[in-house]
Design a protein around this motif. Sequence first.
Motif, PDB file in Angstrom:
ATOM      1  N   PRO B  94       0.841  -1.204   0.000  1.00 42.69           N
ATOM      2  CA  PRO B  94       0.000   0.000   0.000  1.00 42.69           C
ATOM      3  C   PRO B  94       0.873   1.249   0.000  1.00 42.69           C
ATOM      4  N   ILE B  95       0.378   2.296  -0.626  1.00 41.20           N
ATOM      5  CA  ILE B  95       1.094   3.580  -0.588  1.00 41.20           C
ATOM      6  C   ILE B  95       0.127   4.615  -0.061  1.00 41.20           C
ATOM      7  N   ARG B  96       0.473   5.176   1.077  1.00 42.21           N
ATOM      8  CA  ARG B  96      -0.475   6.074   1.750  1.00 42.21           C
ATOM      9  C   ARG B  96      -0.016   7.521   1.666  1.00 42.21           C
ATOM     10  N   GLN B  97      -1.007   8.366   1.670  1.00 36.40           N
ATOM     11  CA  GLN B  97      -0.702   9.789   1.746  1.00 36.40           C
ATOM     12  C   GLN B  97      -0.244  10.116   3.157  1.00 36.40           C
ATOM     13  N   GLY B  98       0.579  11.136   3.284  1.00 36.03           N
ATOM     14  CA  GLY B  98       0.994  11.573   4.607  1.00 36.03           C
ATOM     15  C   GLY B  98       2.155  10.794   5.154  1.00 36.03           C
ATOM     16  N   GLU B  99       2.646   9.840   4.394  1.00 36.05           N
ATOM     17  CA  GLU B  99       3.822   9.131   4.870  1.00 36.05           C
ATOM     18  C   GLU B  99       4.718   8.767   3.706  1.00 36.05           C
ATOM     19  N   VAL B 100       5.924   8.396   4.076  1.00 34.46           N
ATOM     20  CA  VAL B 100       6.925   8.062   3.070  1.00 34.46           C
ATOM     21  C   VAL B 100       7.168   6.562   3.115  1.00 34.46           C
ATOM     22  N   LEU B 101       7.082   5.960   1.960  1.00 35.41           N
ATOM     23  CA  LEU B 101       7.422   4.548   1.869  1.00 35.41           C
ATOM     24  C   LEU B 101       8.840   4.442   1.321  1.00 35.41           C
ATOM     25  N   ALA B 102       9.711   3.833   2.079  1.00 32.15           N
ATOM     26  CA  ALA B 102      11.095   3.678   1.628  1.00 32.15           C
ATOM     27  C   ALA B 102      11.298   2.260   1.125  1.00 32.15           C
ATOM     28  N   LEU B 103      11.841   2.158  -0.081  1.00 34.23           N
ATOM     29  CA  LEU B 103      12.144   0.851  -0.668  1.00 34.23           C
ATOM     30  C   LEU B 103      13.632   0.616  -0.536  1.00 34.23           C
ATOM     31  N   ILE B 104      13.997  -0.460   0.127  1.00 36.96           N
ATOM     32  CA  ILE B 104      15.413  -0.762   0.228  1.00 36.96           C
ATOM     33  C   ILE B 104      15.680  -2.164  -0.300  1.00 36.96           C
ATOM     34  N   GLY B 105      16.925  -2.450  -0.526  1.00 36.61           N
ATOM     35  CA  GLY B 105      17.300  -3.767  -1.013  1.00 36.61           C
ATOM     36  C   GLY B 105      18.580  -3.682  -1.800  1.00 36.61           C
ATOM     37  N   PRO B 106      19.239  -4.798  -1.950  1.00 34.00           N
ATOM     38  CA  PRO B 106      20.504  -4.785  -2.680  1.00 34.00           C
ATOM     39  C   PRO B 106      20.309  -4.423  -4.148  1.00 34.00           C
ATOM     40  N   LEU B 257      13.055  18.208   2.657  1.00 31.26           N
ATOM     41  CA  LEU B 257      12.008  18.491   1.690  1.00 31.26           C
ATOM     42  C   LEU B 257      11.010  17.330   1.625  1.00 31.26           C
ATOM     43  N   ILE B 258      11.544  16.126   1.612  1.00 31.65           N
ATOM     44  CA  ILE B 258      10.682  14.950   1.520  1.00 31.65           C
ATOM     45  C   ILE B 258       9.747  14.899   2.725  1.00 31.65           C
ATOM     46  N   VAL B 259      10.329  15.130   3.891  1.00 28.39           N
ATOM     47  CA  VAL B 259       9.528  15.092   5.113  1.00 28.39           C
ATOM     48  C   VAL B 259       8.455  16.170   5.071  1.00 28.39           C
ATOM     49  N   GLU B 260       8.826  17.301   4.508  1.00 31.07           N
ATOM     50  CA  GLU B 260       7.878  18.402   4.390  1.00 31.07           C
ATOM     51  C   GLU B 260       6.751  18.053   3.419  1.00 31.07           C
ATOM     52  N   LEU B 261       7.133  17.437   2.331  1.00 31.10           N
ATOM     53  CA  LEU B 261       6.174  17.179   1.256  1.00 31.10           C
ATOM     54  C   LEU B 261       5.194  16.069   1.578  1.00 31.10           C
ATOM     55  N   ARG B 262       5.569  15.172   2.455  1.00 33.92           N
ATOM     56  CA  ARG B 262       4.731  13.989   2.647  1.00 33.92           C
ATOM     57  C   ARG B 262       3.362  14.357   3.188  1.00 33.92           C
ATOM     58  N   LYS B 263       3.233  15.567   3.735  1.00 34.18           N
ATOM     59  CA  LYS B 263       1.918  15.958   4.243  1.00 34.18           C
ATOM     60  C   LYS B 263       0.895  15.969   3.118  1.00 34.18           C
ATOM     61  N   GLU B 264       1.322  16.435   1.960  1.00 36.48           N
ATOM     62  CA  GLU B 264       0.365  16.606   0.868  1.00 36.48           C
ATOM     63  C   GLU B 264       0.447  15.509  -0.178  1.00 36.48           C
ATOM     64  N   LEU B 265       1.519  14.739  -0.134  1.00 35.29           N
ATOM     65  CA  LEU B 265       1.739  13.760  -1.195  1.00 35.29           C
ATOM     66  C   LEU B 265       1.930  12.374  -0.613  1.00 35.29           C
ATOM     67  N   ALA B 266       1.701  11.391  -1.470  1.00 31.27           N
ATOM     68  CA  ALA B 266       2.143  10.043  -1.132  1.00 31.27           C
ATOM     69  C   ALA B 266       3.517   9.880  -1.766  1.00 31.27           C
ATOM     70  N   ILE B 267       4.512   9.547  -0.961  1.00 31.25           N
ATOM     71  CA  ILE B 267       5.884   9.514  -1.471  1.00 31.25           C
ATOM     72  C   ILE B 267       6.459   8.113  -1.364  1.00 31.25           C
ATOM     73  N   VAL B 268       7.073   7.664  -2.445  1.00 34.75           N
ATOM     74  CA  VAL B 268       7.835   6.422  -2.416  1.00 34.75           C
ATOM     75  C   VAL B 268       9.264   6.780  -2.757  1.00 34.75           C
ATOM     76  N   ILE B 269      10.182   6.359  -1.908  1.00 33.96           N
ATOM     77  CA  ILE B 269      11.580   6.664  -2.182  1.00 33.96           C
ATOM     78  C   ILE B 269      12.394   5.372  -2.174  1.00 33.96           C
ATOM     79  N   VAL B 270      13.202   5.229  -3.209  1.00 37.65           N
ATOM     80  CA  VAL B 270      14.139   4.113  -3.269  1.00 37.65           C
ATOM     81  C   VAL B 270      15.460   4.621  -2.737  1.00 37.65           C
ATOM     82  N   THR B 271      16.078   3.883  -1.863  1.00 38.38           N
ATOM     83  CA  THR B 271      17.371   4.343  -1.377  1.00 38.38           C
ATOM     84  C   THR B 271      18.266   3.174  -1.013  1.00 38.38           C
ATOM     85  N   HIS B 272      19.551   3.395  -1.208  1.00 39.27           N
ATOM     86  CA  HIS B 272      20.550   2.412  -0.789  1.00 39.27           C
ATOM     87  C   HIS B 272      21.089   2.767   0.579  1.00 39.27           C
TER      88      HIS B 272
END
Lengths: 351, 319
Positions: B94-106, B257-272
């Motif tokens: 699920p991808i929800r508004q108001g929070e950030v979903l972080a995708l991690i993995g090798p 910025l991401i933390v700021e934006l998550r209020k209005e957006l649903a955010i998915v971020i991929v990160t290593h």
Amino acid sequence: MSVPTRPGGAAPPLPPLPLPRSPGGGGRQGRSPKKRRVNESISTWRLTDRIGYVLMWAAGLLLCAIGIGILAYMAFKGVQYLRPQLVLTSPTADIDQSSSGGFLDPLLGTILITLIGIAIATPIAIGAATWIVEYGRPTWLARLIDSGIEIIAGTPDIVIALFGLVLFQQGIFGWMSFTATGGAVFGRSFLTAGAMMSLIALPMVFAATREGLQSIPLHIREASYALGKTKAATIRRVLLPSVKANISTGAALGMGRIAGDTAIIVVLLGASLTLDPEGDVPGLNVLKGTGGTLTSYVYNNSPAGEGNAPQKAYAAAFVLLLIVLALNFAVDLIARSGAKTGLETSRLGAR
Amino acid sequence: MIDPHESTARTAQTTDEPANGTMPPPIRRITLDSQPTVALPPSQDAVAIANTGDRSLAAAGRPARGVAGPERMTISGLSVYYGDNHAVKNVSLPIRQGEVLALIGPSGCGKTTLLRTLNRLTELTGSARREGLITLDGTDIDSLEVTEHRRRVSMVFQQPNPFPMSVFDNVAYALREQGSKRPKKKVLEPYVVDALQRAGLYDEVASNLDHPALRLSGGQQQRLCIARALAARPEGLLMDEPCSALDPKSTNVIEELIVELRKELAIVIVTHNLQQAYRVGDHVAFMYLGDLVEYGPTDDLFDNPKAARTRDYIGGAFG
Ligand SMILES: Nc1ncnc2c1ncn2[C@@H]1O[C@H](COP(=O)(O)OP(=O)(O)OP(=O)(O)O)[C@@H](O)[C@H]1O
Ligand SMILES: [Mg+2]
């Protein structure tokens, strides 16, 4: 975890390769009193390499000499005979050089034919290049278009000219040139010559545009799609503006080629001394009529032609050379300014 | 759930220099992210690298967790194939508004593929094939017009990729109708400025909006790309390793910025960068070889990962 081997690491150092020293060498050991940097010396090279090296220099110098020679000779001859009067008066057929006028008409003819040719070539070339790079399906069609343009680029201009003459003497092209009362189409006019001239410039604009588009990395396109833009919008607002410099370079090169062409002028423009309008619609009449350009003027007035006014030929040739040089200079300028703002200096490497 | 002390800690941290120890040391540049193309299995290396971070420091510099809003996008049973290569295997998230979903993995586990599929960019890859359902506000995204969907769910790429035009035009392009030159510059200006402000770039470029975008620094370029993505007011923002080409300072700016934006957006971020996932993620999904191994609230996943693979990958990430 692999640790990079350091000098003095576990591996025992290799014994030095027994390489020949340069005869004049020894400079690296100990400091020479003048602190001169010891450069690679050609005397250590193999004989064939040395011969090749000398030949390369010779070839370069020879080309320089030829280029400068042409320019200097033309400048010398041209400036000697060039008078403002020559550029401002129309030529008249006269055996006496003092009353045969200038070459205003041929100059206008050169400008006109160049503009017509490039105006036809550029949109077609951009369209074809864009289609090939951005769509290019089906592949066989793309390859066909590619080879078609290659054939055009490789065809001698005299062949293009003859083909054009045959083509434009067909009845349906009657509106482009003088049509006799019997219905025979003359086939020679600025329009028909310009149309064939566009074929000379087209491959250059095409190649430049295609190269530019191909050098745009894929992720630039993806960035546009990711914003919800269509492919058409991406091409129009992102890709084509990015290759503006390439297009201009190709167009300037093509214009240089058109301005310098003679065969098409002789066959398709009539290579007449003056502009001879056809019909009574102002503007269109010039386009429908015949004329000449600086190239045909130079030819006619050279000792090879019938006008036999070599001094004017030199002056006109000098003006032509200036035009072509100016176009080449424009190419350089565009290419350099393109490098400043274009993709080449961007931080993005191709993906 | 929102701890006022935590948020004050964060505000304090924004004004401080990163060097004074209120945030974890910028270890990531020289470690996991330096060679994203090399497969990094959940090995001792990763553990050792992650170990250099300190959990308490990370927690101190960490923003308060977001308040989960409505579920905007749902991925169910998603599989993506490149030819025979099964790159994403039956993933549901699920991808929800108001929070950030972080995708991690090798590296190579399918994070980028998953992200691009959410934006329907995988469709541009000839060999790619997709199975499963993705919905946006309950509507199958396949039934949406693709350009409209991409306007609603925007994407920021790993490499900053501004268009070779001015800063202003980069943002304006996103705002205008397809290929149109309208509306004119005057009309668009407040919107462009707003987008640049939201991306935290405006102050740096305000004096010269006609500056060629490609002459900005890498961090500025990336924020310009974010501004561009935000300009059309999307509902979702997909970010593929947005900081991997950036220095710690720009990274910091973008994380805020991401933390700021998550209020209005649903955010998915991929990160290593596991610390980044910990800092900005509200939920974390760990992928491995195309499988979704574990998904859960950030704290749960980092504190007591349930799957052995997750434990290996993040194992002792924060000491
Ligand atoms: N355009 C493509 N064509 C074919 N195969 C692809 C393509 N893009 C990715 N793949 C394959 O899909 C798999 C997942 O790749 P993906 O880029 O999603 O990994 P990732 O998790 O983003 O890795 P990284 O962390 O290195 O960015 C890999 O095996 C890769 O080889
Ligand atoms: Mg990736």
